[in-house]
Design an enzyme around this catalytic site. Structure first.
Site, PDB file in Angstrom:
ATOM      1  N   HIS A 253      37.415  61.567   2.547  1.00 53.86           N
ATOM      2  CA  HIS A 253      38.108  61.889   0.483  1.00 53.86           C
ATOM      3  C   HIS A 253      38.327  63.378   1.124  1.00 53.86           C
ATOM      4  O   HIS A 253      39.229  63.886   0.531  1.00 53.86           O
ATOM      5  CB  HIS A 253      36.864  61.408   0.487  1.00 53.86           C
ATOM      6  CG  HIS A 253      37.255  62.216  -0.767  1.00 53.86           C
ATOM      7  ND1 HIS A 253      36.322  63.233  -1.523  1.00 53.86           N
ATOM      8  CD2 HIS A 253      37.582  62.139  -2.108  1.00 53.86           C
ATOM      9  CE1 HIS A 253      36.459  63.510  -2.643  1.00 53.86           C
ATOM     10  NE2 HIS A 253      37.407  62.980  -3.125  1.00 53.86           N
TER      11      HIS A 253
ATOM     12  N   GLU B 289      42.423  63.936   2.576  1.00 50.89           N
ATOM     13  CA  GLU B 289      42.612  63.673   1.193  1.00 50.89           C
ATOM     14  C   GLU B 289      43.300  64.995   0.154  1.00 50.89           C
ATOM     15  O   GLU B 289      44.256  64.699   0.149  1.00 50.89           O
ATOM     16  CB  GLU B 289      42.476  62.283   0.398  1.00 50.89           C
ATOM     17  CG  GLU B 289      43.394  62.447  -0.883  1.00 50.89           C
ATOM     18  CD  GLU B 289      42.067  61.632  -1.781  1.00 50.89           C
ATOM     19  OE1 GLU B 289      42.072  61.886  -3.310  1.00 50.89           O
ATOM     20  OE2 GLU B 289      41.121  60.560  -1.980  1.00 50.89           O
ATOM     21  N   HIS B 290      42.194  64.950   0.116  1.00 53.75           N
ATOM     22  CA  HIS B 290      42.249  66.483  -0.849  1.00 53.75           C
ATOM     23  C   HIS B 290      42.936  67.902   0.482  1.00 53.75           C
ATOM     24  O   HIS B 290      44.181  68.083  -0.556  1.00 53.75           O
ATOM     25  CB  HIS B 290      40.633  67.252  -1.210  1.00 53.75           C
ATOM     26  CG  HIS B 290      40.440  66.890  -2.356  1.00 53.75           C
ATOM     27  ND1 HIS B 290      40.051  67.487  -3.483  1.00 53.75           N
ATOM     28  CD2 HIS B 290      39.593  65.664  -2.201  1.00 53.75           C
ATOM     29  CE1 HIS B 290      39.609  66.861  -4.718  1.00 53.75           C
ATOM     30  NE2 HIS B 290      39.163  65.693  -3.698  1.00 53.75           N
TER      31      HIS B 290
ATOM     32  N   GLU C 281      33.293  68.164  -7.631  1.00 54.64           N
ATOM     33  CA  GLU C 281      33.271  66.514  -8.050  1.00 54.64           C
ATOM     34  C   GLU C 281      32.005  65.242  -7.469  1.00 54.64           C
ATOM     35  O   GLU C 281      32.268  64.974  -8.365  1.00 54.64           O
ATOM     36  CB  GLU C 281      34.473  65.738  -6.709  1.00 54.64           C
ATOM     37  CG  GLU C 281      34.808  64.871  -7.199  1.00 54.64           C
ATOM     38  CD  GLU C 281      36.220  64.315  -6.231  1.00 54.64           C
ATOM     39  OE1 GLU C 281      36.739  62.799  -6.862  1.00 54.64           O
ATOM     40  OE2 GLU C 281      37.041  64.976  -5.938  1.00 54.64           O
TER      41      GLU C 281
END
Length: 433
Positions: free
Chosen positions: A67, A70-71, A147
Site C-alpha cells: 500500500h 502505491e502512494h 490514513e
C-alpha cells in the site's frame, strides 16, 4: 519485435454469457496485455496496470508496504516531478486512481481513446524510473499513518474489520489488511520499499488491461513501444509458504473500543476464488445482503430494528479466505442479540428456508448487475484485470453459466458446509465489557 499471440476468444457463444470479446498477448519480457474492445463509439477507454502483488505477499514486521508503494508511485521519477503524473492526466481530461488489495495492486487512467499512448508512457515511466527517494518517502509515511488512524484506529467499524482478520488468520498474511500494522508503518526504511519494488514491479509480474473504444492492434503496438524495452530486474520471488492451518475450533474475541454503539463481526473460512463452491457462495451473498428485500436487511433492519448496517458476503481471494458478516447495532442494542439473529438466519437456511422465487430473483439480479457492469470501460477492465491478477480467468468466464445452473440445494449445501462453528471467528466491539 513480434508478440506471441496466446489466444483470441469470443465468449458470446458460452451458455448465458454476456462477456465481450477480448484478446490477450504477452511481450517477450513477460508483460501480459489484455484488450477488451467495446466498439461503442464513445471515444472512452480505461487503461489499467495490475501488479500481481498485494498485502498477501508481505511478511510479518513489514506489513503495509504494498500500500505504501502505491502512494509512492505518484511521486517523482527520472523524467517526472512529484505530482506531475496527476497534472498530466488532469491536463488531457483524464481521471486516475489506484488501490491495493490482498492479492494485487491496481492503477488506472480513464480518458479519451487518443490519450492511450500518453497513458501507457506514464505507466511505463513509473515501472522503470521511479526514484523512491527518502526525502519523498518520509513525509508520505506520515500520510499513510494518518490514513491508518482515520480508517482503522479512530474508526470503530474499521478497527473491528482489521481485528477480525488479525484473529481469523493466525499464520497467513491475510492476518492483516492492506493498510498494515501501525508500528510496522513507523519502522519501514526506504530500503524496504526499494527492495519490494525491485522484486514485484517488473514486466513479468504485471498486466496491462485496456477496455473501451479502441482496437487491439493499436493497443498492442503502443504497449510494445513503451514497455517492450523494459527488462526484468531479477527473477520473481518464490511464493511464500503461507497456507493457513486448519482452524480447530470457534474463536471469540471481545474488543474494548470507544463507540456510541456495539458492533459484531462473524467470519467463516471458505475456499479460494477458483473453487466451484464460490458460485453458490456468491449467490448466498446476494440472498443475504443485496438490496432492501435481502434476508439480513429485512429481518435485522426492517422487522426487528436491531441494526442500521448489516452485511453478509463471500470474499473471493487468491488464497482461501472468509465469508464475512458485519453488523452495526442500533443504540441500546446488545451485540449478542444481533449475533443470535444472524446465527438464526444461518440455521434457517441450513433447514431449507430458501424460496424458489428467491433463487430466480438472484439469477435475474445477478444477470442484470453483470450486464450493467459490462457497459462501463472501467468496470470491464476491473472485472477482467482482477481475475487475471489473481491468476485465473476461468471463474469469470463460467460465472454466468454457473449462476444460471444454481439450485436451492446448492445454497443450502454451502451453508451447511462452510458456515459452521468450528471455522468461525466472532468479534464483538463495545466501549465497556
Amino acid at each position: 519485435m513480434k508478440f506471441l499471440l496466446l489466444f483470441l476468444t469470443f465468449l458470446g457463444a458460452l451458455m448465458a454469457s454476456s462477456l465481450p470479446k477480448y484478446v490477450t498477448k504477452t511481450l517477450d519480457n513477460g508483460l501480459q496485455v489484455v484488450v477488451i474492445p467495446m466498439n461503442n463509439n464513445s471515444d472512452v477507454i480505461t487503461t489499467d496496470i495490475y501488479y500481481k502483488v498485494g498485502s498477501g505477499n508481505e511478511i510479518m514486521g513489514k506489513s503495509g508496504i504494498a500500500h505504501m508503494l502505491e502512494h509512492l508511485n505518484f511521486k517523482s521519477t527520472k523524467n517526472l516531478k512529484s505530482g506531475e503524473f496527476d497534472e498530466i492526466v488532469k491536463g488531457f481530461g483524464g481521471v486516475n486512481n489506484a488501490s491495493t488489495g490482498f492479492d494485487y495492486t491496481h492503477y488506472f487512467i480513464k480518458s479519451s481513446s487518443k490519450n492511450l499512448p500518453k497513458s501507457l508512457e506514464l505507466f511505463a515511466e513509473l515501472m522503470q524510473n521511479l526514484r523512491l527517494s527518502d526525502e519523498e518517502f518520509q513525509p508520505e509515511r506520515n500520510v499513510v499513518l494518518e490514513e491508518r488512524l482515520w480508517r482503522t484506529d479512530n474508526s470503530p467499524i474499521g478497527y473491528l474489520y482489521f481485528r477480525l482478520f488479525n484473529n481469523a488468520f493466525t499464520y497467513h498474511p491475510y492476518h492483516w489488511t492492506p493498510i498494515g500494522f501501525k508500528d510496522d508503518i513507523k519502522n519501514w526504511t526506504i530500503e524496504d520499499i526499494r527492495s519490494f519494488h525491485s522484486k514485484y514491479y517488473q514486466p513479468a509480474n504485471a498486466i496491462v488491461v485496456v477496455a473501451g473504444d479502441i482496437t487491439p492492434e493499436l493497443v498492442f503496438k503502443n504497449v510494445e513501444t513503451y514497455f517492450g524495452g523494459i527488462k526484468n530486474s531479477n527473477e520473481l520471488p518464490t511464493p511464500h509458504h503461507q497456507i493457513e492451518p486448519q482452524q480447530d475450533g470457534a474463536k471469540r474475541v471481545m474488543l474494548k473500543k470507544e463507540s456510541e454503539v456495539e458492533m459484531v463481526a462473524i467470519a467463516y473460512k471458505i475456499p479460494d476464488f477458483k473453487h466451484e463452491d464460490q458460485i453458490a457462495l456468491s449467490a448466498l451473498s446476494e440472498l443475504l445482503s443485496s438490496g432492501k428485500s435481502s434476508r439480513l436487511q429485512r429481518i435485522l433492519i426492517d422487522e426487528k430494528q436491531l441494526v442500521n448496517q448489516v452485511y453478509g458476503y463471500a470474499m473471493q481471494t487468491k488464497d482461501p479466505s472468509v465469508f464475512l458478516f458485519l453488523a452495526v447495532c442500533n443504540p441500546g442494542v446488545k451485540a449478542e442479540d444481533v449475533e443470535k439473529e444472524i446465527l438464526a438466519v444461518i440455521e434457517s437456511l441450513k433447514k431449507g428456508d430458501v424460496d424458489e422465487k428467491e433463487i430466480e430473483k438472484i439469477k435475474i439480479n445477478t444477470k442484470a448487475d453483470f450486464i450493467h457492469n459490462l457497459e462501463s470501460s472501467s468496470e470491464l477492465a476491473t472485472l477482467f484485470g482482477s481475475y487475471y491478477a489473481k491468476g485465473d480467468i476461468a471463474p469469470l468466464l463460467h460465472y454466468e453459466e454457473g449462476i444460471q445452473k444454481l439450485t436451492k440445494k446448492d445454497i443450502i449445501e454451502v451453508v451447511k458446509k462452510y458456515l459452521i462453528p468450528q471455522t468461525s471467528t466472532t468479534v464483538i466491539l463495545r466501549k465497556d465489557y
